[in-house]
Design a protein around this motif. Structure first.
Motif, PDB file in Angstrom:
ATOM      1  N   PHE A 292      -3.779   2.536   6.061  1.00  0.00           N
ATOM      2  CA  PHE A 292      -2.918   1.637   6.842  1.00  0.00           C
ATOM      3  C   PHE A 292      -3.732   0.503   7.456  1.00  0.00           C
ATOM      4  CE2 PHE A 292      -1.216   0.387  10.983  1.00  0.00           C
ATOM      5  CZ  PHE A 292       0.062  -0.045  10.635  1.00  0.00           C
ATOM      6  N   MET A 293      -4.841   0.846   8.110  1.00  0.00           N
ATOM      7  CA  MET A 293      -5.648  -0.174   8.775  1.00  0.00           C
ATOM      8  C   MET A 293      -6.302  -1.117   7.761  1.00  0.00           C
ATOM      9  SD  MET A 293      -5.193   0.187  11.932  1.00  0.00           S
ATOM     10  CE  MET A 293      -6.404  -1.068  12.404  1.00  0.00           C
ATOM     11  N   SER A 294      -6.759  -0.538   6.637  1.00  0.00           N
ATOM     12  CA  SER A 294      -7.385  -1.367   5.605  1.00  0.00           C
ATOM     13  C   SER A 294      -6.383  -2.346   5.019  1.00  0.00           C
ATOM     14  CB  SER A 294      -7.956  -0.467   4.504  1.00  0.00           C
ATOM     15  OG  SER A 294      -8.521  -1.243   3.475  1.00  0.00           O
ATOM     16  N   ALA A 295      -5.164  -1.865   4.709  1.00  0.00           N
ATOM     17  CA  ALA A 295      -4.122  -2.737   4.160  1.00  0.00           C
ATOM     18  C   ALA A 295      -3.723  -3.806   5.167  1.00  0.00           C
ATOM     19  CB  ALA A 295      -2.900  -1.899   3.755  1.00  0.00           C
TER      20      ALA A 295
ATOM     21  N   GLU B 291       0.814  -1.220   0.000  1.00  0.00           N
ATOM     22  CA  GLU B 291       0.000   0.000   0.000  1.00  0.00           C
ATOM     23  C   GLU B 291       0.847   1.270   0.000  1.00  0.00           C
ATOM     24  OE1 GLU B 291      -3.299   2.517   0.033  1.00  0.00           O
ATOM     25  OE2 GLU B 291      -3.172   0.368  -0.375  1.00  0.00           O
ATOM     26  N   PHE B 292       1.953   1.253   0.725  1.00  0.00           N
ATOM     27  CA  PHE B 292       2.737   2.475   0.893  1.00  0.00           C
ATOM     28  C   PHE B 292       4.021   2.495   0.059  1.00  0.00           C
ATOM     29  CE2 PHE B 292      -0.020   2.359   4.559  1.00  0.00           C
ATOM     30  CZ  PHE B 292      -0.494   3.664   4.606  1.00  0.00           C
TER      31      PHE B 292
ATOM     32  N   LYS C 262      -1.642   1.404  -7.403  1.00  0.00           N
ATOM     33  CA  LYS C 262      -3.017   1.640  -6.987  1.00  0.00           C
ATOM     34  C   LYS C 262      -3.088   1.707  -5.464  1.00  0.00           C
ATOM     35  CE  LYS C 262      -7.698  -0.168  -7.712  1.00  0.00           C
ATOM     36  NZ  LYS C 262      -8.498  -1.273  -8.315  1.00  0.00           N
ATOM     37  N   ILE C 263      -3.824   2.682  -4.937  1.00  0.00           N
ATOM     38  CA  ILE C 263      -3.953   2.821  -3.486  1.00  0.00           C
ATOM     39  C   ILE C 263      -5.423   2.780  -3.084  1.00  0.00           C
ATOM     40  CG2 ILE C 263      -1.830   4.179  -3.318  1.00  0.00           C
ATOM     41  CD1 ILE C 263      -3.604   6.672  -2.936  1.00  0.00           C
ATOM     42  N   ARG C 264      -5.654   2.564  -1.792  1.00  0.00           N
ATOM     43  CA  ARG C 264      -7.016   2.524  -1.260  1.00  0.00           C
ATOM     44  C   ARG C 264      -7.536   3.937  -1.012  1.00  0.00           C
ATOM     45  NH1 ARG C 264      -4.180  -1.790   0.425  1.00  0.00           N
ATOM     46  NH2 ARG C 264      -5.234  -3.800   0.619  1.00  0.00           N
ATOM     47  N   ASP C 265      -8.848   4.045  -0.831  1.00  0.00           N
ATOM     48  CA  ASP C 265      -9.461   5.332  -0.515  1.00  0.00           C
ATOM     49  C   ASP C 265      -9.208   5.692   0.942  1.00  0.00           C
ATOM     50  OD1 ASP C 265     -10.508   5.531  -3.081  1.00  0.00           O
ATOM     51  OD2 ASP C 265     -12.339   4.445  -2.527  1.00  0.00           O
ATOM     52  N   GLY C 266      -9.253   7.005   1.251  1.00  0.00           N
ATOM     53  CA  GLY C 266      -9.126   7.453   2.630  1.00  0.00           C
ATOM     54  C   GLY C 266      -7.773   8.059   2.929  1.00  0.00           C
TER      55      GLY C 266
END
Length: 389
Positions: free
Chosen positions: A222-225, A78-79, A212-216
């Motif tokens: 961080f928590m979603s990943a 994610e990061f 590609k990254i998550r929303d928010g």
């Protein structure tokens, strides 16, 4: 008029066929042999107790490792840490594997997950366009070289801090084995597609420069990943559990002996008939030279890793506890475990998905040689490390 015979549709077999009697004969022979040596009541007692112990102390342990490793991998992806690693190793893919730099993405992706992860990349046109037809023929072997790498590494490290250098050497051994496998498969692919050295594909790097990254916000991502990665670890752990319990139980029964003080069977977990060591004794001189195995029981690991690396990992702790294995063995086990990744259970399905079934025999043979080479490389590299450090 019907003559009593009916055409059998594809995907079906006659209710009773030759394989029915072969299967029955194998089952009767196996349990007949175990019952003759141990006593039938002891056989079932040992199977249940061994299966239960493997489930509680090995399968769930592997699942815990997979959950933590999956969570870490999810955050790294994610990061951008995975993208950074991919950027670093991309330039060495051509010199080592003979593949374009984009292959590094396949290596990293499968290392943090499993062999079939290469399939989703192969289906992506932005990834696939970097490869010639012959290079695409190596997808399965490349993915399998690194598949389950993070899980195997984390599990071996969890066995004790004294195995850190052995596990690191094992990872290098796996890469060497992968080079053997992929290079051999690449030669076969080039011959099949009649490619020469001048055959190249020009592609831009733009698709590999974004992720590609998550929303928010950062915390939400961080928590979603973290949680999604952990969930993937649960799925992987559950997928390994059935095979680990079944295969480890069978291998243990065929590997170890009676647990009684006077050599009698008492129905305890991990008792067995010592069949595999007696067979393995014939191959021990070769295994000692290639992989440093000093007892035939250790041959159960590579045989198991061919079909299920999770089950093979489960054998390691027992071998260490019994005094059969040492740090050098852990290095060899790590190299062979990562490189083989249970390829016999995934290769055919992966090649079928990629529509490359014409390479089934070649891919399996190449990867078998690669897995064996991984063990040899890890064994001798670790001997070299201990010689100088």
């Amino acid at each position: 008029m019907s003559d009593g015979s009916a055409e059998v549709k594809k995907g079906f077999k006659k209710a009773i066929s030759v394989e029915t009697f072969v299967t029955l004969a194998v089952i009767l022979l196996l349990f007949g042999y175990l019952g003759h040596v141990m006593g039938m009541d002891i056989v079932f007692s040992v199977m249940m107790k061994t299966g239960h112990d493997v489930l509680m102390n090995t399968s769930f342990y592997i699942m815990a490792v997979a959950i933590i490793a999956g969570a870490v991998a999810g955050v790294m992806a994610e990061f951008g840490v995975i993208a950074l690693v991919n950027k670093i190793i991309s330039p060495i893919m051509r010199p080592l594997f003979g593949l374009p730099g984009a292959a590094a993405l396949g290596a990293v992706t499968t290392y943090i997950s499993d062999n079939p992860a290469i399939l989703s990349l192969a289906a992506d046109e932005e990834f696939d366009r970097y490869f010639t037809p012959a290079e695409k023929a190596t997808y399965t072997n490349l993915g399998t070289t690194f598949g389950m790498g993070l899980i195997v590494t984390a599990y071996m490290l969890s066995l004790g801090k004294e195995y850190f250098s052995a596990v690191l050497v094992g990872n290098i051994g796996a890469i060497i084995g992968g080079i053997v496998s992929v290079r051999l498969m690449l030669m076969i692919g080039k011959k099949y597609y009649k490619e020469d050295r001048k055959f190249k594909i020009q592609a831009k790097d733009s698709s590999l420069n974004v992720r590609k990254i998550r929303d928010g916000g950062i915390f939400e991502r961080f928590m979603s990943a973290l949680m999604e990665g952990a969930k993937s670890g649960v799925s992987l752990g559950l997928a390994c559990a059935s095979g680990t319990v079944l295969i480890c139980t069978l291998v243990m029964i065929l590997t170890f002996g009676p647990a009684g003080e006077n050599g009698q069977y008492i129905g305890a977990a991990y008792e067995g008939v010592r069949l595999l060591p007696r067979i393995g004794a014939y191959f021990l001189p070769v295994a000692r030279f290639l992989w440093g195995f000093n007892v035939p029981e250790l041959l159960a690991y590579p045989f198991t890793a061919l079909g299920a690396v999770g089950s093979a990992m489960g054998l390691t702790k027992g071998f260490l506890a019994a005094g059969f294995a040492n740090a050098g063995t852990v290095a060899t086990f790590t190299g062979m475990g990562i490189c083989m990744s249970g390829f016999l259970s995934t290769h055919i399905g992966m090649l079928d998905t990629l529509k490359q079934t014409q390479f089934v025999k070649s891919a399996i043979l190449c990867h078998l040689l690669g897995g064996l080479a991984a063990g040899v490389a890890a064994n001798y590299l670790y001997k070299l490390v201990t010689l100088f450090f």
